[in-house]
Design a protein around this motif. Structure first.
Motif, short mmCIF file in Angstrom:
data_model
loop_
_atom_site.label_atom_id
_atom_site.label_comp_id
_atom_site.label_asym_id
_atom_site.label_seq_id
_atom_site.Cartn_x
_atom_site.Cartn_y
_atom_site.Cartn_z
N LYS A 94 -5.84 18.85 9.58
CA LYS A 94 -6.78 18.23 8.66
C LYS A 94 -6.73 18.92 7.30
O LYS A 94 -6.72 18.24 6.25
N TYR A 95 -6.69 20.23 7.32
CA TYR A 95 -6.66 20.97 6.06
C TYR A 95 -5.41 20.61 5.25
O TYR A 95 -5.48 20.35 4.04
N LEU A 96 -4.28 20.58 5.93
CA LEU A 96 -3.04 20.23 5.24
C LEU A 96 -3.06 18.80 4.71
O LEU A 96 -2.52 18.51 3.64
N SER A 97 -3.70 17.89 5.43
CA SER A 97 -3.78 16.50 4.98
C SER A 97 -4.59 16.40 3.69
O SER A 97 -4.36 15.49 2.88
N LEU A 98 -5.51 17.32 3.49
CA LEU A 98 -6.34 17.31 2.28
C LEU A 98 -5.70 18.09 1.14
O LEU A 98 -5.72 17.65 0.00
N ARG A 99 -5.17 19.26 1.45
CA ARG A 99 -4.68 20.16 0.40
C ARG A 99 -3.21 19.97 0.07
O ARG A 99 -2.80 20.04 -1.09
N ALA A 100 -2.36 19.76 1.07
CA ALA A 100 -0.92 19.71 0.81
C ALA A 100 -0.23 18.74 1.76
O ALA A 100 0.61 19.14 2.57
N PRO A 101 -0.56 17.46 1.67
CA PRO A 101 -0.01 16.49 2.63
C PRO A 101 1.49 16.30 2.56
O PRO A 101 2.11 15.87 3.53
N LYS A 102 2.11 16.62 1.40
CA LYS A 102 3.54 16.36 1.24
C LYS A 102 4.34 17.64 1.04
O LYS A 102 5.49 17.60 0.59
N SER A 103 3.75 18.79 1.39
CA SER A 103 4.44 20.07 1.22
C SER A 103 5.06 20.53 2.53
O SER A 103 4.59 20.19 3.62
N ASP A 139 -12.24 22.51 -9.50
CA ASP A 139 -13.22 21.48 -9.19
C ASP A 139 -12.71 20.55 -8.10
O ASP A 139 -13.44 20.20 -7.16
N ASP A 140 -11.44 20.15 -8.19
CA ASP A 140 -10.87 19.28 -7.16
C ASP A 140 -10.76 20.01 -5.82
O ASP A 140 -10.97 19.41 -4.76
N PHE A 141 -10.46 21.31 -5.88
CA PHE A 141 -10.38 22.09 -4.65
C PHE A 141 -11.75 22.11 -3.96
O PHE A 141 -11.86 21.99 -2.74
N GLN A 142 -12.80 22.25 -4.78
CA GLN A 142 -14.16 22.25 -4.23
C GLN A 142 -14.53 20.89 -3.66
O GLN A 142 -15.02 20.79 -2.52
N GLN A 143 -14.30 19.83 -4.46
CA GLN A 143 -14.76 18.51 -4.08
C GLN A 143 -13.87 17.83 -3.03
O GLN A 143 -14.38 17.20 -2.09
N LYS A 144 -12.55 17.96 -3.19
CA LYS A 144 -11.63 17.20 -2.34
C LYS A 144 -11.13 17.97 -1.12
O LYS A 144 -10.56 17.36 -0.21
N VAL A 145 -11.33 19.27 -1.12
CA VAL A 145 -10.85 20.06 0.02
C VAL A 145 -12.01 20.73 0.74
O VAL A 145 -12.29 20.43 1.91
N LYS A 146 -12.73 21.61 0.08
CA LYS A 146 -13.77 22.38 0.77
C LYS A 146 -14.91 21.50 1.28
O LYS A 146 -15.33 21.63 2.44
N GLU A 148 -14.83 18.28 1.84
CA GLU A 148 -14.30 17.38 2.86
C GLU A 148 -14.07 18.10 4.18
O GLU A 148 -14.29 17.54 5.26
N MET A 149 -13.63 19.37 4.12
CA MET A 149 -13.46 20.16 5.34
C MET A 149 -14.81 20.44 5.99
O MET A 149 -14.94 20.42 7.22
N GLU A 150 -15.82 20.67 5.17
CA GLU A 150 -17.16 20.90 5.71
C GLU A 150 -17.67 19.65 6.44
O GLU A 150 -18.21 19.74 7.55
N LYS A 151 -17.46 18.49 5.81
CA LYS A 151 -17.88 17.24 6.43
C LYS A 151 -17.14 17.01 7.74
O LYS A 151 -17.74 16.62 8.76
N TYR A 152 -15.84 17.27 7.73
CA TYR A 152 -15.01 17.10 8.93
C TYR A 152 -15.48 18.02 10.05
O TYR A 152 -15.61 17.60 11.21
N GLN A 153 -15.72 19.27 9.72
CA GLN A 153 -16.14 20.24 10.74
C GLN A 153 -17.48 19.86 11.36
O GLN A 153 -17.66 19.94 12.57
#
Length: 285
Positions: A94-103, A139-146, A148-153
């Motif tokens: 899940k984390y990779l899908s949010l932060r680095a899906p194509k890495s 800001d994107d790291f906060q909004q789109k990753v952290k 979203e990870m909190e919501k997922y968890q």
């Protein structure tokens, strides 16, 4: 859960960082997750070569490009009994899908003797095969990753009640990341930029007879000084280092001229060492 992100700007990190995360003493009963990696059971050198080959496809090349990220997801010790490899594997994906899906990515789980369970997630700073940078703003790291990870968890693993993601700003996580980076380098016989700089500062200080003489000796050693409001403030390396935070305060530097004896310089140097040691101890408590 605490999410910490560290970036590396040299291709050397492809092996030093992976060697660190693959250390055996904390990976008992764990797993290794990979994305866009060709082959199985590869050595660190072989993994590093794939990262290097992908890095060479980078579209926009600069000297200070980030080459690799290592993000660490840590969980509360009392949640360790509620975590298993299946859950950790899902969290890493899940984390990779949010932060680095194509890495290109390599993730491992570490469980040490203090039940400190954490995921090390390493991923390339450019997308696989496209060469596009995956740089993200704070800001994107906060909004789109952290967030979203909190919501997922909360939705998928509500039982991890003690591992709520922390969002408050703190100097401590940053210091911990710097210390972890230094630990990685030390483990493989290398020293960090800060450690190397401290050695040069000490060599210059012990032979300097004034504040200006100290600055002159540093410039002779190839260091670039920077100023603020007309006053020399610190050294510009891959990042900025302030003399004050390294223990070389203006008060100490001014004393060089008041008493230029070697005995006094050694006494002042001892004060600097005690300051640095005391600063580290405060953050270890």
């Amino acid at each position: 859960m605490i999410i910490k992100s560290k970036s590396y700007k040299t291709t050397r990190s492809f092996t030093t960082v992976l060697n660190y995360v693959f250390r055996e003493n904390e990976r008992d009963n764990g797993f290794v997750l990979t994305k866009f990696i060709k082959g199985k059971g590869l050595s660190v050198e072989e993994l590093g070569q794939q990262l290097l080959s992908n890095e060479q496809l980078r579209l926009n090349k600069r000297k200070n490009n980030v080459r690799l990220y290592m993000d660490v997801l840590s969980f509360h010790p009392r949640d360790a009994e509620r975590l298993n490899n299946e859950k950790l594997h899902q969290i890493a994906l899940k984390y990779l899908s949010l932060r680095a899906p194509k890495s290109i990515a390599i993730a491992t789980v570490h469980k040490n003797e203090k039940n400190h369970t954490h995921l090390h997630i390493c991923f390339s700073a450019v997308e696989y095969k496209t060469g596009k940078s995956i740089r993200i703003s704070k800001d994107d790291f906060q909004q789109k990753v952290k967030l979203e990870m909190e919501k997922y968890q909360q939705e998928v693993f509500p039982e991890l009640v003690l591992s709520k993601i922390r969002h408050e700003k703190s100097l401590t996580p940053k210091r911990e990341l710097k210390k972890e980076n230094e630990k990685i380098l030390e483990e493989f016989g290398e020293i960090s930029e800060k450690q190397e700089l401290l050695k040069v500062l000490e060599e210059a200080f012990i032979t300097s007879k004034s504040e200006k003489d100290f600055y002159r000796k540093l410039e002779e050693k190839g260091l670039q000084l920077y100023s603020r409001n007309g006053n020399v403030t610190g050294i510009q390396g891959n990042r900025r280092f302030r003399f004050k935070t390294l223990g070389y305060t203006s008060e100490i530097l001014q004393q060089l001229e008041l008493d230029p004896t070697l005995r006094k310089r050694r006494e002042l140097l001892q004060n600097i060492h005690e300051y640095e040691h005391g600063k580290n101890k405060r953050y270890e408590l």
